[in-house]
Design a protein around this motif. Structure first.
Motif, PDB file in Angstrom:
ATOM      1  N   VAL A   1      33.079  59.259  88.685  1.00 34.15           N
ATOM      2  CA  VAL A   1      33.635  57.901  88.630  1.00 34.15           C
ATOM      3  C   VAL A   1      32.677  56.958  87.907  1.00 34.15           C
ATOM      4  N   GLU A   2      31.393  57.037  88.263  1.00 35.61           N
ATOM      5  CA  GLU A   2      30.397  56.139  87.665  1.00 35.61           C
ATOM      6  C   GLU A   2      30.308  56.325  86.153  1.00 35.61           C
ATOM      7  N   LYS A   3      30.529  57.534  85.680  1.00 38.16           N
ATOM      8  CA  LYS A   3      30.414  57.842  84.248  1.00 38.16           C
ATOM      9  C   LYS A   3      31.782  58.080  83.600  1.00 38.16           C
ATOM     10  N   ALA A   4      32.848  57.596  84.215  1.00 32.83           N
ATOM     11  CA  ALA A   4      34.202  57.806  83.685  1.00 32.83           C
ATOM     12  C   ALA A   4      34.354  57.270  82.264  1.00 32.83           C
ATOM     13  N   GLU A   5      33.648  56.195  81.930  1.00 33.40           N
ATOM     14  CA  GLU A   5      33.759  55.607  80.586  1.00 33.40           C
ATOM     15  C   GLU A   5      33.373  56.597  79.488  1.00 33.40           C
ATOM     16  N   ILE A   6      32.594  57.609  79.829  1.00 30.87           N
ATOM     17  CA  ILE A   6      32.226  58.620  78.830  1.00 30.87           C
ATOM     18  C   ILE A   6      33.477  59.318  78.300  1.00 30.87           C
ATOM     19  N   HIS A   7      34.498  59.453  79.146  1.00 24.91           N
ATOM     20  CA  HIS A   7      35.757  60.039  78.671  1.00 24.91           C
ATOM     21  C   HIS A   7      36.293  59.259  77.465  1.00 24.91           C
ATOM     22  N   LEU A   8      36.165  57.938  77.506  1.00 26.41           N
ATOM     23  CA  LEU A   8      36.647  57.117  76.384  1.00 26.41           C
ATOM     24  C   LEU A   8      35.831  57.386  75.128  1.00 26.41           C
ATOM     25  N   ARG A   9      34.536  57.563  75.301  1.00 20.63           N
ATOM     26  CA  ARG A   9      33.657  57.868  74.167  1.00 20.63           C
ATOM     27  C   ARG A   9      34.048  59.211  73.549  1.00 20.63           C
ATOM     28  N   LEU A  10      34.261  60.207  74.407  1.00 20.11           N
ATOM     29  CA  LEU A  10      34.660  61.525  73.914  1.00 20.11           C
ATOM     30  C   LEU A  10      36.043  61.477  73.266  1.00 20.11           C
ATOM     31  N   ALA A  11      36.956  60.712  73.854  1.00 19.59           N
ATOM     32  CA  ALA A  11      38.300  60.584  73.276  1.00 19.59           C
ATOM     33  C   ALA A  11      38.219  60.001  71.865  1.00 19.59           C
ATOM     34  N   ALA A  12      37.406  58.977  71.686  1.00 17.53           N
ATOM     35  CA  ALA A  12      37.259  58.367  70.361  1.00 17.53           C
ATOM     36  C   ALA A  12      36.667  59.365  69.363  1.00 17.53           C
ATOM     37  N   LEU A  13      35.699  60.151  69.809  1.00 14.22           N
ATOM     38  CA  LEU A  13      35.090  61.157  68.927  1.00 14.22           C
ATOM     39  C   LEU A  13      36.115  62.211  68.530  1.00 14.22           C
TER      40      LEU A  13
ATOM     41  N   ASN B   1      39.367  61.963  68.597  1.00 15.87           N
ATOM     42  CA  ASN B   1      40.399  61.345  67.767  1.00 15.87           C
ATOM     43  C   ASN B   1      39.911  61.225  66.324  1.00 15.87           C
ATOM     44  N   GLY B   2      38.664  60.781  66.152  1.00  8.94           N
ATOM     45  CA  GLY B   2      38.088  60.638  64.820  1.00  8.94           C
ATOM     46  C   GLY B   2      37.986  61.961  64.089  1.00  8.94           C
ATOM     47  N   ALA B   3      37.827  63.045  64.848  1.00 11.62           N
ATOM     48  CA  ALA B   3      37.730  64.379  64.252  1.00 11.62           C
ATOM     49  C   ALA B   3      39.108  65.017  64.072  1.00 11.62           C
TER      50      ALA B   3
ATOM     51  N   LEU C   1      41.168  65.808  66.463  1.00 14.05           N
ATOM     52  CA  LEU C   1      41.487  66.677  67.593  1.00 14.05           C
ATOM     53  C   LEU C   1      42.225  65.863  68.661  1.00 14.05           C
ATOM     54  N   LYS C   2      43.431  65.474  68.306  1.00 11.55           N
ATOM     55  CA  LYS C   2      44.186  64.535  69.125  1.00 11.55           C
ATOM     56  C   LYS C   2      44.536  65.104  70.510  1.00 11.55           C
ATOM     57  N   ASP C   3      44.753  66.411  70.608  1.00 12.59           N
ATOM     58  CA  ASP C   3      45.054  66.995  71.926  1.00 12.59           C
ATOM     59  C   ASP C   3      43.849  66.887  72.852  1.00 12.59           C
ATOM     60  N   ARG C   4      42.640  67.081  72.310  1.00 15.05           N
ATOM     61  CA  ARG C   4      41.428  66.927  73.123  1.00 15.05           C
ATOM     62  C   ARG C   4      41.208  65.463  73.494  1.00 15.05           C
ATOM     63  N   ALA C   5      41.477  64.577  72.551  1.00 12.38           N
ATOM     64  CA  ALA C   5      41.351  63.144  72.843  1.00 12.38           C
ATOM     65  C   ALA C   5      42.318  62.763  73.965  1.00 12.38           C
ATOM     66  N   ALA C   6      43.542  63.266  73.887  1.00 14.14           N
ATOM     67  CA  ALA C   6      44.538  62.973  74.923  1.00 14.14           C
ATOM     68  C   ALA C   6      44.058  63.473  76.283  1.00 14.14           C
TER      69      ALA C   6
END
Length: 164
Positions: free
Chosen positions: A111-123, A125-127, A129-134
């Protein structure tokens, strides 16, 4: 500093001196004090983490990464050390190394590090890999129910998740 003068080999005192300098924004003095603590006790987690955080805050990612790697080696269960190491690796274009440490930080403190999911999603998405971002957005939404961009993330998940 009085303790350090009495016992120049008191690594804990040197770490606290570093923290005082850091909070006063005297980065060179903080760096030197943390360095002294680490020279006296090379696996001193708190000094390693603080020096890594200092280097990261100064955007010295090349310097931060090896120090933070030593911090993770000293305490593999530190979500902060794993997170900062992952972010440092991202900044020096070592994304394949970064992802493992970022995921470890999430595993340790979901929970404390949940925002990392957003960072990974952006990465991802940029690559392209939309299914992984989703999947990252979905994991984030499971942990953070009231995010202001929830509807936008849900739409992304609906548009980009693999269809059964």
């Amino acid at each position: 500093t009085e303790i350090a003068r009495k016992d120049d080999k008191d690594y804990n005192a040197w770490m606290h001196i570093g923290a005082l300098h850091y909070s006063a924004k005297r980065m060179d003095e903080a760096r030197n004090a943390y360095g002294k603590a680490i020279s006296l006790k090379p696996d001193y987690f708190l000094a390693l983490l603080n020096l890594g955080r200092l280097e990261f805050s100064q955007k010295s990612y090349e310097a931060a990464a090896p120090v933070l790697l030593k911090a993770v080696e000293a305490d593999a269960r530190s979500a902060d050390a794993n997170h900062l190491l992952g972010e440092s690796y991202l900044q020096v274009k070592k994304g394949s190394l970064a992802v493992g440490y970022l995921n470890k930080a999430i595993e340790i403190a979901p929970v404390e590090k949940a925002e990392i999911h957003l960072r990974l999603a952006a990465l991802y998405n940029g690559a392209g890999l939309k299914d992984r971002a989703a999947a990252e957005y979905k994991a984030f939404l499971e942990k953070v129910r009231d995010h202001p961009d929830r509807k936008k993330f849900e739409q992304y998940v609906n548009d980009n998740s693999p269809k059964p």
